[in-house]
Scaffold this motif. Structure first.
Motif, PDB file in Angstrom:
ATOM      1  N   TRP A   1     -13.285  12.967   6.866  1.00  0.00           N
ATOM      2  CA  TRP A   1     -12.747  13.383   5.573  1.00  0.00           C
ATOM      3  C   TRP A   1     -11.377  14.025   5.769  1.00  0.00           C
ATOM      4  N   PRO A   2     -10.490  13.930   4.771  1.00  0.00           N
ATOM      5  CA  PRO A   2      -9.253  14.713   4.840  1.00  0.00           C
ATOM      6  C   PRO A   2      -9.633  16.201   4.936  1.00  0.00           C
ATOM      7  N   GLN A   3      -8.772  16.965   5.598  1.00  0.00           N
ATOM      8  CA  GLN A   3      -9.150  18.362   5.863  1.00  0.00           C
ATOM      9  C   GLN A   3      -8.693  19.310   4.757  1.00  0.00           C
ATOM     10  N   HIS A   4      -9.496  20.340   4.547  1.00  0.00           N
ATOM     11  CA  HIS A   4      -9.104  21.413   3.624  1.00  0.00           C
ATOM     12  C   HIS A   4      -9.582  22.733   4.228  1.00  0.00           C
TER      13      HIS A   4
ATOM     14  N   LEU B   1       0.850  -1.189   0.000  1.00  0.00           N
ATOM     15  CA  LEU B   1       0.000   0.000   0.000  1.00  0.00           C
ATOM     16  C   LEU B   1       0.893   1.248   0.000  1.00  0.00           C
ATOM     17  N   ARG B   2       0.317   2.359  -0.334  1.00  0.00           N
ATOM     18  CA  ARG B   2       1.101   3.596  -0.408  1.00  0.00           C
ATOM     19  C   ARG B   2       1.689   3.974   0.948  1.00  0.00           C
ATOM     20  N   LEU B   3       2.793   4.707   0.897  1.00  0.00           N
ATOM     21  CA  LEU B   3       3.435   5.140   2.144  1.00  0.00           C
ATOM     22  C   LEU B   3       2.544   6.095   2.935  1.00  0.00           C
ATOM     23  N   GLN B   4       1.629   6.762   2.243  1.00  0.00           N
ATOM     24  CA  GLN B   4       0.761   7.725   2.921  1.00  0.00           C
ATOM     25  C   GLN B   4      -0.256   7.058   3.837  1.00  0.00           C
TER      26      GLN B   4
ATOM     27  N   VAL C   1     -12.931  -7.444  15.426  1.00  0.00           N
ATOM     28  CA  VAL C   1     -11.718  -6.621  15.289  1.00  0.00           C
ATOM     29  C   VAL C   1     -12.133  -5.275  14.710  1.00  0.00           C
ATOM     30  N   TRP C   2     -11.487  -4.220  15.197  1.00  0.00           N
ATOM     31  CA  TRP C   2     -11.880  -2.846  14.879  1.00  0.00           C
ATOM     32  C   TRP C   2     -10.712  -2.156  14.179  1.00  0.00           C
ATOM     33  N   TYR C   3     -10.951  -1.740  12.954  1.00  0.00           N
ATOM     34  CA  TYR C   3      -9.903  -1.161  12.101  1.00  0.00           C
ATOM     35  C   TYR C   3     -10.089   0.332  11.860  1.00  0.00           C
ATOM     36  N   PHE C   4      -8.989   1.064  11.795  1.00  0.00           N
ATOM     37  CA  PHE C   4      -8.951   2.423  11.224  1.00  0.00           C
ATOM     38  C   PHE C   4      -8.188   2.322   9.914  1.00  0.00           C
ATOM     39  N   PHE C   5      -8.808   2.726   8.804  1.00  0.00           N
ATOM     40  CA  PHE C   5      -8.131   2.794   7.508  1.00  0.00           C
ATOM     41  C   PHE C   5      -7.909   4.266   7.156  1.00  0.00           C
ATOM     42  N   ARG C   6      -6.633   4.680   7.121  1.00  0.00           N
ATOM     43  CA  ARG C   6      -6.354   6.107   6.869  1.00  0.00           C
ATOM     44  C   ARG C   6      -5.635   6.289   5.537  1.00  0.00           C
ATOM     45  N   GLU C   7      -6.096   7.275   4.783  1.00  0.00           N
ATOM     46  CA  GLU C   7      -5.427   7.700   3.542  1.00  0.00           C
ATOM     47  C   GLU C   7      -5.672   9.191   3.352  1.00  0.00           C
ATOM     48  N   THR C   8      -5.128   9.743   2.276  1.00  0.00           N
ATOM     49  CA  THR C   8      -5.148  11.201   2.157  1.00  0.00           C
ATOM     50  C   THR C   8      -6.299  11.731   1.302  1.00  0.00           C
ATOM     51  N   GLU C   9      -6.995  10.853   0.577  1.00  0.00           N
ATOM     52  CA  GLU C   9      -8.087  11.312  -0.278  1.00  0.00           C
ATOM     53  C   GLU C   9      -9.273  10.365  -0.174  1.00  0.00           C
ATOM     54  N   TYR C  10     -10.448  10.924  -0.412  1.00  0.00           N
ATOM     55  CA  TYR C  10     -11.677  10.143  -0.298  1.00  0.00           C
ATOM     56  C   TYR C  10     -11.638   8.825  -1.088  1.00  0.00           C
ATOM     57  N   PRO C  11     -11.297   8.844  -2.411  1.00  0.00           N
ATOM     58  CA  PRO C  11     -11.341   7.568  -3.158  1.00  0.00           C
ATOM     59  C   PRO C  11     -10.328   6.549  -2.638  1.00  0.00           C
ATOM     60  N   ARG C  12      -9.198   7.011  -2.141  1.00  0.00           N
ATOM     61  CA  ARG C  12      -8.184   6.085  -1.617  1.00  0.00           C
ATOM     62  C   ARG C  12      -8.652   5.448  -0.295  1.00  0.00           C
ATOM     63  N   ILE C  13      -9.369   6.215   0.495  1.00  0.00           N
ATOM     64  CA  ILE C  13      -9.910   5.654   1.751  1.00  0.00           C
ATOM     65  C   ILE C  13     -10.951   4.582   1.399  1.00  0.00           C
ATOM     66  N   LYS C  14     -11.796   4.900   0.416  1.00  0.00           N
ATOM     67  CA  LYS C  14     -12.809   3.926  -0.026  1.00  0.00           C
ATOM     68  C   LYS C  14     -12.134   2.638  -0.512  1.00  0.00           C
ATOM     69  N   GLU C  15     -11.026   2.806  -1.241  1.00  0.00           N
ATOM     70  CA  GLU C  15     -10.307   1.654  -1.795  1.00  0.00           C
ATOM     71  C   GLU C  15      -9.760   0.779  -0.648  1.00  0.00           C
ATOM     72  N   MET C  16      -9.199   1.420   0.376  1.00  0.00           N
ATOM     73  CA  MET C  16      -8.685   0.640   1.505  1.00  0.00           C
ATOM     74  C   MET C  16      -9.800  -0.111   2.207  1.00  0.00           C
ATOM     75  N   TRP C  17     -10.922   0.574   2.351  1.00  0.00           N
ATOM     76  CA  TRP C  17     -12.085  -0.044   2.985  1.00  0.00           C
ATOM     77  C   TRP C  17     -12.499  -1.284   2.173  1.00  0.00           C
ATOM     78  N   ASP C  18     -12.503  -1.176   0.833  1.00  0.00           N
ATOM     79  CA  ASP C  18     -12.837  -2.331  -0.026  1.00  0.00           C
ATOM     80  C   ASP C  18     -11.849  -3.476   0.174  1.00  0.00           C
ATOM     81  N   ILE C  19     -10.551  -3.142   0.277  1.00  0.00           N
ATOM     82  CA  ILE C  19      -9.545  -4.193   0.499  1.00  0.00           C
ATOM     83  C   ILE C  19      -9.830  -4.886   1.836  1.00  0.00           C
ATOM     84  N   GLY C  20     -10.138  -4.089   2.841  1.00  0.00           N
ATOM     85  CA  GLY C  20     -10.481  -4.645   4.160  1.00  0.00           C
ATOM     86  C   GLY C  20     -11.646  -5.621   4.056  1.00  0.00           C
ATOM     87  N   ASN C  21     -12.660  -5.230   3.305  1.00  0.00           N
ATOM     88  CA  ASN C  21     -13.830  -6.111   3.148  1.00  0.00           C
ATOM     89  C   ASN C  21     -13.454  -7.417   2.456  1.00  0.00           C
TER      90      ASN C  21
END
Ligand SMILES: [Zn+2]
Length: 529
Positions: A322-325, A253-256, A279-299
């Motif tokens: 959401w990532p902050q702006h 997975l990406r370094l981010q 088991v309780w997971y936190f999936f963190r990434e820097t953009e909305y679609p990447r977070i969704k992708e990690m969540w899919d991998i988890g599933n």
């Protein structure tokens, strides 16, 4: 010389502009003096909330106390908003601009700590505490709001002030629900406040990540673990295989990204094959679609673990950020106010104490408190991001123009989410940081109230730049409940003990005095308990 000539020419050309500028300046002086006059009130609020030490979604005493202060000062309170019992919205005034002031209120597990001593000493072993400093932000906002409200009343300025608490920020589990509920509808600008160790504000994309918080549960079949294990199906095996699968996948997975988990249910006892495990997971990434992708991998990994073990799996989302702006024009206005206010004047005692704490934990920084104002932080490129915490203020920042004010109530170089981060949070360091932060917050509110063009520019940046190519899609569904059951057992267990340590400002000038802590205490004088 030439510039001053131009300035004078400009002022002569536009006397109304000069008058407006003069009025804004006068108001800023007034609110700064008002905030100084409320330093005692700020200290009492900071110390009181520190002593409540409540975890996410169980901020019962905290919310009761803070809303009482606001109600006494003329605010109208709406309690239990968004189906969250400890959430509330406090409003005062009428018309525009509508300025929302938010800050978090919850504590950290296992962070109970006597304040003002530079070593580990829990007030109650195993209890939660303010190991981040969320006891200070709403007090800061209240002081800032009251200072501005006095001027609005005196000079009949239109505008609405709205205070709201970051409930369960440590679980990223309220702000997306507030957004879904529509509590920011009609808000012009949101000024959020978060504890830090300098006066700091940024615009654009920040170093922080976004995340989803997902609970995976597996269902199997019990059996005698020795007598007939072949008749059982272990849900715990599924949890362990899911974790093994994720930990292999992590390398690719990406370094981010950042991922972490805890097993909240691993079965009952060894001789019963666990039929249920979670088991309780936190999936963190820097953009909305990447977070969704990690969540899919988890599933998919959960599905794989269930196939391997013959168990069934379900999951639910119990937190999201959401990532902050952050908004550029408002951040620039706030930064100018930071330059005007400057950092607190730290005493030798404050510096000696901060350094003692840093030395105790061999912190990477051992030079005490910040004495130089931070720069205005600019956007961070995605390639330069390397993980980092999350805050569900991200969801708010994609709903209305928002900035986060960081204020110097804590010591630099601490690990975060730890007892050591609680040490300063009921000492003069926290109190002075809150006073400085409240001045910046109040002055920025004055900018918004007296310079309508700033509100317009904030909206233009939000519509024309920030959300031009990206729209907010919530991670939670229309019917996802807020996980208000979390931490209930822990707080039910510890609250009676914590109650004995609640701060009583009618009897003690400070919480340190109530606890019998001399400030600054620089080393351990009592034997270890
Ligand atoms: Zn926080």
């Amino acid at each position: 010389m030439r510039y001053s000539c131009i300035l004078i020419a400009l002022l002569l050309a536009s006397p109304s502009l000069a008058r407006a500028q003069g009025r804004t300046d006068d108001y800023k002086r007034d609110v700064a003096a008002s905030v100084d006059g409320m330093a005692k009130m700020a200290q009492e609020m900071v110390d009181s909330v520190f002593s409540f030490s409540e975890l996410a979604h169980q901020e019962v005493e905290t919310s009761r106390y803070l809303t009482a202060v606001l109600e006494k000062n003329g605010f109208t309170i709406r309690r239990g908003v968004a189906g969250i019992p400890t959430a509330w919205v406090a409003t005062w005034g009428s018309g525009r601009p509508v300025i929302a002031l938010g800050s978090d209120i919850d504590g950290i597990p296992q962070a109970s700590q006597k304040p003002g001593v530079p070593y580990r000493e829990p007030l109650i072993a195993g209890a939660p505490g303010h190991g981040e400093g969320h006891n200070s932000g709403v007090p800061l906002n209240i002081v800032a709001a009251l200072a501005v409200k006095r001027i609005m009343e005196r000079d009949k300025l239109p505008g609405t002030l709205m205070l709201w608490p970051g409930v369960a920020e440590e679980l990223l589990a309220s702000k997306a629900w507030f957004v879904r509920e529509g509590i920011f509808t009609g808000v012009d600008v949101c000024l959020f406040a978060h504890v830090g160790n300098n006066l700091q504000v940024s615009w654009g994309s920040t170093a922080a990540s976004g995340l989803v918080s997902i609970e995976y549960s597996f269902d199997g079949e019990t059996a005698h673990s020795a007598g007939a294990p072949w008749r059982g199906r272990s849900a715990l095996d599924a949890v362990e295989l899911m974790n093994a699968g994720w930990n292999y996948r992590r390398e690719h997975l990406r370094l981010q990204q950042r991922t972490h988990y805890v097993i909240t249910d691993g079965g009952d006892q060894p001789n019963v094959v666990p039929s249920r495990a979670t088991v309780w997971y936190f999936f963190r990434e820097t953009e909305y679609p990447r977070i969704k992708e990690m969540w899919d991998i988890g599933n998919r990994i959960a599905e794989g673990a269930s196939l391997m073990t013959g168990t069934a799996w379900t999951s639910r989302i119990i937190g999201a950020a959401w990532p902050q702006h952050f908004n550029k024009p408002v951040a620039e206005a706030m930064f100018a106010n930071m330059q005007r206010v400057g950092l607190p004047t730290w005493s030798e005692d404050d510096q000696a104490f901060a350094t003692a704490v840093q030395k105790e934990i061999a912190a990477p920084v051992q030079t005490g408190l910040e004495t130089e104002l931070a720069k205005l932080d600019e956007p961070i490129k995605d390639d330069d991001k390397r993980g980092g915490g999350s805050d569900d203020i991200g969801d708010v920042s994609w709903t209305v123009p928002t900035v986060t004010l960081r204020y110097p109530s804590n010591i630099p170089g601490l690990p975060g989410h730890n007892w050591v981060n609680a040490i300063a949070m009921a000492t003069p360091i926290a109190h002075k940081g809150v006073v400085a932060g409240a001045k910046v917050q109040a002055m920025t509110m004055i900018d918004l109230l007296t310079r309508p063009e700033l509100v317009t520019q904030a909206r233009e940046y939000f519509v024309g730049v920030q959300t031009k190519d990206q729209t907010y899609t919530p991670f939670i569904a229309a019917d996802t409940p807020a996980p208000t059951w979390l931490n209930k057992d822990v707080m039910d267990r510890f609250r009676p003990e914590l109650r004995k340590f609640y701060y009583d400002p009618s009897r003690y000038a400070t919480y340190l005095e109530q606890l019998g802590v001399a400030y600054p205490t620089l080393r351990r004088t009592e034997p270890r308990p």
